[in-house]
Motif scaffolding. Sequence first.
Motif, PDB file in Angstrom:
ATOM      1  N   ASN A 241       0.849  -1.192   0.000  1.00 60.74           N
ATOM      2  CA  ASN A 241       0.000   0.000   0.000  1.00 60.74           C
ATOM      3  C   ASN A 241       0.886   1.244   0.000  1.00 60.74           C
ATOM      4  O   ASN A 241       1.997   1.235   0.539  1.00 60.74           O
ATOM      5  CB  ASN A 241      -0.880   0.036   1.252  1.00 60.74           C
ATOM      6  N   ALA A 262       7.835   4.927  -5.691  1.00 58.74           N
ATOM      7  CA  ALA A 262       6.935   3.782  -5.531  1.00 58.74           C
ATOM      8  C   ALA A 262       7.383   2.618  -6.404  1.00 58.74           C
ATOM      9  O   ALA A 262       7.362   1.457  -5.972  1.00 58.74           O
ATOM     10  CB  ALA A 262       5.505   4.193  -5.882  1.00 58.74           C
ATOM     11  N   VAL A 266       8.454  -1.235  -5.271  1.00 59.30           N
ATOM     12  CA  VAL A 266       7.873  -2.456  -5.824  1.00 59.30           C
ATOM     13  C   VAL A 266       8.977  -3.390  -6.300  1.00 59.30           C
ATOM     14  O   VAL A 266       8.995  -4.593  -5.982  1.00 59.30           O
ATOM     15  CB  VAL A 266       6.907  -2.119  -6.975  1.00 59.30           C
ATOM     16  N   PHE A 280      -0.506  -5.361  -5.575  1.00 61.70           N
ATOM     17  CA  PHE A 280      -0.820  -3.936  -5.581  1.00 61.70           C
ATOM     18  C   PHE A 280      -2.073  -3.732  -4.741  1.00 61.70           C
ATOM     19  O   PHE A 280      -3.109  -4.355  -4.978  1.00 61.70           O
ATOM     20  CB  PHE A 280      -1.112  -3.464  -7.001  1.00 61.70           C
ATOM     21  N   ARG A 284      -2.253   2.955  -4.960  1.00 61.69           N
ATOM     22  CA  ARG A 284      -1.517   2.870  -6.230  1.00 61.69           C
ATOM     23  C   ARG A 284      -2.086   3.849  -7.251  1.00 61.69           C
ATOM     24  O   ARG A 284      -1.332   4.410  -8.059  1.00 61.69           O
ATOM     25  CB  ARG A 284      -1.551   1.452  -6.792  1.00 61.69           C
ATOM     26  N   GLU A 285      -3.398   4.070  -7.223  1.00 57.76           N
ATOM     27  CA  GLU A 285      -3.998   4.991  -8.184  1.00 57.76           C
ATOM     28  C   GLU A 285      -3.499   6.420  -7.952  1.00 57.76           C
ATOM     29  O   GLU A 285      -3.166   7.149  -8.887  1.00 57.76           O
ATOM     30  CB  GLU A 285      -5.533   4.962  -8.091  1.00 57.76           C
ATOM     31  N   THR A 287      -0.720   7.338  -6.269  1.00 57.51           N
ATOM     32  CA  THR A 287       0.732   7.433  -6.376  1.00 57.51           C
ATOM     33  C   THR A 287       1.234   7.237  -7.803  1.00 57.51           C
ATOM     34  O   THR A 287       2.125   7.949  -8.264  1.00 57.51           O
ATOM     35  CB  THR A 287       1.395   6.383  -5.461  1.00 57.51           C
ATOM     36  N   LEU A 288       0.655   6.258  -8.495  1.00 60.25           N
ATOM     37  CA  LEU A 288       1.193   5.861  -9.791  1.00 60.25           C
ATOM     38  C   LEU A 288       0.337   6.259 -10.978  1.00 60.25           C
ATOM     39  O   LEU A 288       0.851   6.441 -12.082  1.00 60.25           O
ATOM     40  CB  LEU A 288       1.389   4.336  -9.812  1.00 60.25           C
ATOM     41  N   ALA A 293       0.548   2.042 -12.863  1.00 58.06           N
ATOM     42  CA  ALA A 293       0.057   0.721 -12.491  1.00 58.06           C
ATOM     43  C   ALA A 293       0.555  -0.327 -13.477  1.00 58.06           C
ATOM     44  O   ALA A 293       0.979  -1.423 -13.095  1.00 58.06           O
ATOM     45  CB  ALA A 293      -1.469   0.723 -12.440  1.00 58.06           C
ATOM     46  N   GLY A 296       4.139  -0.994 -12.772  1.00 56.54           N
ATOM     47  CA  GLY A 296       4.292  -1.842 -11.606  1.00 56.54           C
ATOM     48  C   GLY A 296       4.009  -3.299 -11.913  1.00 56.54           C
ATOM     49  O   GLY A 296       4.709  -4.202 -11.437  1.00 56.54           O
TER      50      GLY A 296
END
Length: 338
Positions: A241, A262, A266, A280, A284-285, A287-288, A293, A296
């Motif tokens: 998270n 991030a 990972v 995930f 994630r939404e 941050t990335l 995503a 990742g």
Amino acid sequence: MRAAATGAEILTAARRKVLEEGTGLAQEQVLDVLRLGDEHIPELLSLAHDVRMRWCGPEVEVEGIVSVKTGGCPEDCHFCSQSGRFPTPVRAAWLDIPGLVKAAEETAATGATEFCIVAAVRGPDARLMAQVRDGIKAIRESGNDIRIACSLGMLTQNQVDELVDMGVHRYNHNLETARSHFPNVVTTHTWEERWETLCMVREAGMEVCCGGIIGMGESLEQRAEFAVQLAELDPHEVPINFLIPQPGTPYESFDVVEGKDALRVVAAFRLAMPRTMLRFAGGRELTLGDLGAEQGMLGGVNAIIVGNYLTNLGRPAQEDLDMLSDLKMPIKALGDSL
């Protein structure tokens, strides 16, 4: 005193140890990876993906979660809007049995094979254990054979045994952060108490799901420490998270983790735990974003939570399923193992 290794040397050593030998990186090596410059991120993600493919395979486990008891938790986890100690907008509420059955049906309809029942508590009381038992029974009687996991806080041995008797096959209890940083995050219980629950769960034969949250003021050294502590636990699954700063909590003003940081996390966690399911999870939404995503998923992740989280919105489940299809990553079938 040895000269500092270059980025190329760090990645070459990691490739040999993790990809070729299947051995996770030690703490200092994880720290080296977390310190890699931005120019090395594409190669790092590629290595982490190669490790995932070699030691875990191409399949992705899809999971949905639901809160059976929301808010009003007596603990003071500083990141959590469900703590009753902070002036957050979340109020205590229970999900009834029909609601639980419906949530399980909606999760199964996405193609997910895992359904996790979560409660905001220090540990389950008799009422909660009865609610979970009745809920699982109703889900099975509806004809839904989705696998059921639980996350109900710290457990006694009797409660562990009860969950096994209910047919719960996996238990989630996050350590949240490195042992050295934990007292800065939670004061109402200890890191060791969480560890004890996880050991009981493992000994009872349930799969162990244990991860944490990145972005709670921990240092890079503590991120590396956390990765190897999780590796020592050897959980079946590690959900990653990223902090979503929650209004009313002590962390409401914390910065969101940078996307590149991030991705480094990972990949570093994958290189620390080459054979572990890496999922995930929340944040994630934020941050990335969508592109991140995908990066990742191509950087070591092989499991994903679809739909909404406990008190935060995710993105529509179909978008994640479409992403997996575009990446040609098959969804793990019910009964398969990663």
